[in-house]
Design an enzyme around this catalytic site. Structure first.
Site, PDB file in Angstrom:
ATOM      1  N   CYS A 241      -6.138  25.945 -24.922  1.00 11.42           N
ATOM      2  CA  CYS A 241      -5.717  26.908 -24.429  1.00 11.42           C
ATOM      3  C   CYS A 241      -6.571  28.106 -23.889  1.00 11.42           C
ATOM      4  O   CYS A 241      -6.776  28.750 -22.978  1.00 11.42           O
ATOM      5  CB  CYS A 241      -4.586  27.666 -25.544  1.00 11.42           C
ATOM      6  SG  CYS A 241      -3.388  26.526 -25.972  1.00 11.42           S
TER       7      CYS A 241
ATOM      8  N   CYS B   5      -0.852  18.827 -21.494  1.00 10.13           N
ATOM      9  CA  CYS B   5       0.170  19.406 -22.508  1.00 10.13           C
ATOM     10  C   CYS B   5       1.247  20.595 -21.553  1.00 10.13           C
ATOM     11  O   CYS B   5       2.339  20.751 -22.229  1.00 10.13           O
ATOM     12  CB  CYS B   5      -0.404  20.584 -23.553  1.00 10.13           C
ATOM     13  SG  CYS B   5      -1.411  21.847 -22.648  1.00 10.13           S
TER      14      CYS B   5
END
Length: 178
Positions: free
Chosen positions: A141, A71
């Site tokens: 994350c 990402c």
């Protein structure tokens, strides 16, 4: 979905009504198939804690630099350790990534302050994800934040070894044995 205009963040059409006039629930809102960030993610994104850098060559500083190639998120988390007590006295971060990555970094720096090195190694990505109510697609994350904490501790301990200040057993070794 968050747009920046003139220093203010504007929400996408329709999303403003849902977040502003909602029923007070803390769950993320869905509008037209788009998922909004949870209020804790928005709070840490809009008001991130501990943004900045320490001098990486400082022997009391450990730096963790991690990234997610899939990402493009990159997270640098630094800790400053009181060498006499082994306690983390300060932490900061710089993150290039989405709101969830920034929020995860911010939460991680808050959680490590004031804790012993061994204790911060027990912080798990699942705890960060649960605190921020991250959806499954954003779990990477919180994984970056956990990895950054571990990398910062490892860097600090490597500096200690290099300087000949190694104690009996390092925090990383203790955590590996547990």
């Amino acid at each position: 979905m968050l747009l920046r205009a003139g220093g203010r963040r504007l929400l996408a059409p329709g999303l403003r009504r849902v977040l502003a006039g909602g029923d007070g629930a803390t769950a993320p809102a869905a509008v037209g198939g788009a998922r909004a960030y949870h209020e804790r993610v928005v709070e840490h994104y809009e008001n991130p804690r501990n943004v900045g850098s320490f001098e990486k060559d400082d022997p009391s500083v450990g730096t963790g630099l991690v990234g997610a190639p899939a990402c493009g998120d990159v997270m640098k988390l630094q800790i400053r350790v009181d060498e006499s007590s082994g306690k983390i006295v300060d932490a900061c971060f710089k993150t290039f990534g989405c709101g969830s990555a920034i929020a995860s970094s911010s939460v991680a720096t808050e959680w490590v302050k004031g804790k012993q090195m061994e204790e911060v190694l027990t912080i798990k990505n699942t705890e960060i994800a649960k605190h921020l109510s991250l959806p499954p697609v954003k779990l990477h994350c919180s994984m970056l934040a956990e990895d950054a904490i571990k990398a910062a501790v490892k860097d600090y301990e490597a500096k200690k070894v290099k300087l000949g200040q190694k104690g009996e057993v390092t925090s990383t070794e203790k955590a590996a044995e547990a």
